[in-house]
Design a protein around this motif. Sequence first.
Motif, PDB file in Angstrom:
ATOM      1  N   ILE A 347       0.841  -1.197   0.000  1.00 49.55           N
ATOM      2  CA  ILE A 347       0.000   0.000   0.000  1.00 49.55           C
ATOM      3  C   ILE A 347       0.881   1.253   0.000  1.00 49.55           C
ATOM      4  N   THR A 348       0.553   2.200  -0.862  1.00 45.77           N
ATOM      5  CA  THR A 348       1.252   3.486  -0.863  1.00 45.77           C
ATOM      6  C   THR A 348       0.271   4.568  -0.427  1.00 45.77           C
ATOM      7  N   LEU A 349       0.624   5.269   0.638  1.00 43.81           N
ATOM      8  CA  LEU A 349      -0.236   6.314   1.209  1.00 43.81           C
ATOM      9  C   LEU A 349       0.398   7.672   0.961  1.00 43.81           C
ATOM     10  N   SER A 350      -0.443   8.689   0.831  1.00 44.21           N
ATOM     11  CA  SER A 350       0.110  10.037   0.771  1.00 44.21           C
ATOM     12  C   SER A 350      -0.756  10.957   1.626  1.00 44.21           C
ATOM     13  N   THR A 351      -0.193  12.081   2.017  1.00 42.76           N
ATOM     14  CA  THR A 351      -0.944  13.034   2.820  1.00 42.76           C
ATOM     15  C   THR A 351      -0.588  14.451   2.372  1.00 42.76           C
ATOM     16  N   CYS A 449      -4.544   9.730   1.356  1.00 46.07           N
ATOM     17  CA  CYS A 449      -4.959   9.126   0.082  1.00 46.07           C
ATOM     18  C   CYS A 449      -4.243   7.790  -0.089  1.00 46.07           C
ATOM     19  N   ILE A 450      -5.032   6.766  -0.444  1.00 44.92           N
ATOM     20  CA  ILE A 450      -4.408   5.494  -0.843  1.00 44.92           C
ATOM     21  C   ILE A 450      -4.045   5.665  -2.312  1.00 44.92           C
ATOM     22  N   GLU A 451      -2.778   5.929  -2.562  1.00 41.22           N
ATOM     23  CA  GLU A 451      -2.347   6.125  -3.957  1.00 41.22           C
ATOM     24  C   GLU A 451      -2.468   4.814  -4.716  1.00 41.22           C
ATOM     25  N   GLN A 452      -2.091   3.755  -4.037  1.00 45.63           N
ATOM     26  CA  GLN A 452      -2.070   2.451  -4.695  1.00 45.63           C
ATOM     27  C   GLN A 452      -2.210   1.372  -3.637  1.00 45.63           C
TER      28      GLN A 452
END
Length: 483
Positions: A347-351, A449-452
């Motif tokens: 999982i790739t997360l962003s903020t 945000c769950i980027e991927q």
Amino acid sequence: MSKEAIAAAHWRPAFHLSPPQGLMNDPNGLIYFAGRYHVFFQWNPHACAHGAKSWGHASSLNLVDWTLHPPALEPDDWYDSHGCYSGSALEIDGRLWLIYTGNVRDGQERKSYQCLAVSDDGIHFTKQGLVLPHPPEGYTTHFRDPKLWQSEDGFHMVLGAQRSNGTGTVLHFYSQTLENWTLRGELLTGNQYGYMCECPDLFTMQNQQIMLFCPQGQEGDNWLWPNANASCYCSMDQDKSGFAPPQTLDYGPDFYAGQTMQGPNGERMMWGWMGRPEQSDTPSAAAGWTHCLSVPRVLDWQDGQLSQQPHPALQALRGNSLQLTGQAIHGEWQHPGLHGDCCELDITLSTTDNSACHIMLRQGRHCHTRLSWFPAEGVLELDTRLSGAGDGRISRAPLPSSTQMRLHLLLDRSTLEIFANDGKVVLSACLFPDGGANGISLLTEGSTCIEQLSFWPIKAMNVQEAPAASLLAMGDASADTQA
Ligand code: FRU
């Protein structure tokens, strides 16, 4: 089997090597020999306790189908009567050599002999007796875990040692013949490595010499490592004058005694013991087994740091994937396809507002494991205090401050391995959740945000037990305490 034992059976890992019975600890003698991966391991088949260890043995063509062989070494000679302790393997002219520590106890007195064994087929070993009968002057009998290699000028090995003043270090020995070893010197100077350094490994990858070792000490202000029994690595300085200050190999509570080998394509592979030296009776002991090995990990060296990734061969065990991209979340978030006790999550997360985000794993009515990303502080935190049975704790790892974070998680019944930042930060933990506690969810304190996201259920490895290994009976073995 008792009620507790039946309840505990759901903790047995499906894609990690675990003991058929009794206690497993350090991986030993890792080698690719005659077309197969060989993994030996410290094993007390008689009880879920440390004791007179054998070398358990598993081998595989592909890392997912395993054969469990009869023990390669048993503690049945005068020089290893209280345990064939940890060591390593080397192929020389088509024969497989093992070097290990013969542990002998006479009341409070300990002897540590470095011993050899050899095999032509990689399955049956003949002991050759001892080649280094005692520690050098200035060191105690806490002297063990030889890791052997060959170079143009002869044979070398590193050994874990304790100085006579009670501090830990790693010693380097040299021999032309595998016998008559001479001390070349200490590889760790200073008194900051606790009372003993166990399980050293020294290897070169990508032109860089790297040493792994496990300092043992006491948690507190002066202890630099995440655990009392820690896993560290350090790299040789460019001018070859000595090792740079060590870094943490694994920030989780349950990774120890990592050992490496070179894979068939030149890759540097590592397995570790998932367990804690100070804790032998995990909740799974009620079902007759305790501890397991990590998955095989591939190491890489970049910008002065080691990174670790699960070996790609494990991808053969993946079921159908769930894929998501660009999913904004506020508060709590769940997905019907996302749950399991034997699964992989990448999982790739962003903020954009530096919000903390928590990933809840193995969630049930009464338990959960929390993995938290704190982007503002640059911290990844694993909280296993409410994971289920057994002792939990909070483990923290520093991260470079960033608004994006990639986490690759492996969950296998009672294990959790976390590879963050493309494996530069790793945490491993054993968990003993309630049966059916399979929930996975996210909770953000602002917006994340769950980027991927990729998610796979993982199938069990195929482990065939050789008959002789399964005949060992549980009973009282001559008891020894952990080294
Ligand atoms: C590390 C260790 C080694 C020793 C072995 C005994 O976990 O204590 O130093 O050789 O385990 O099982």
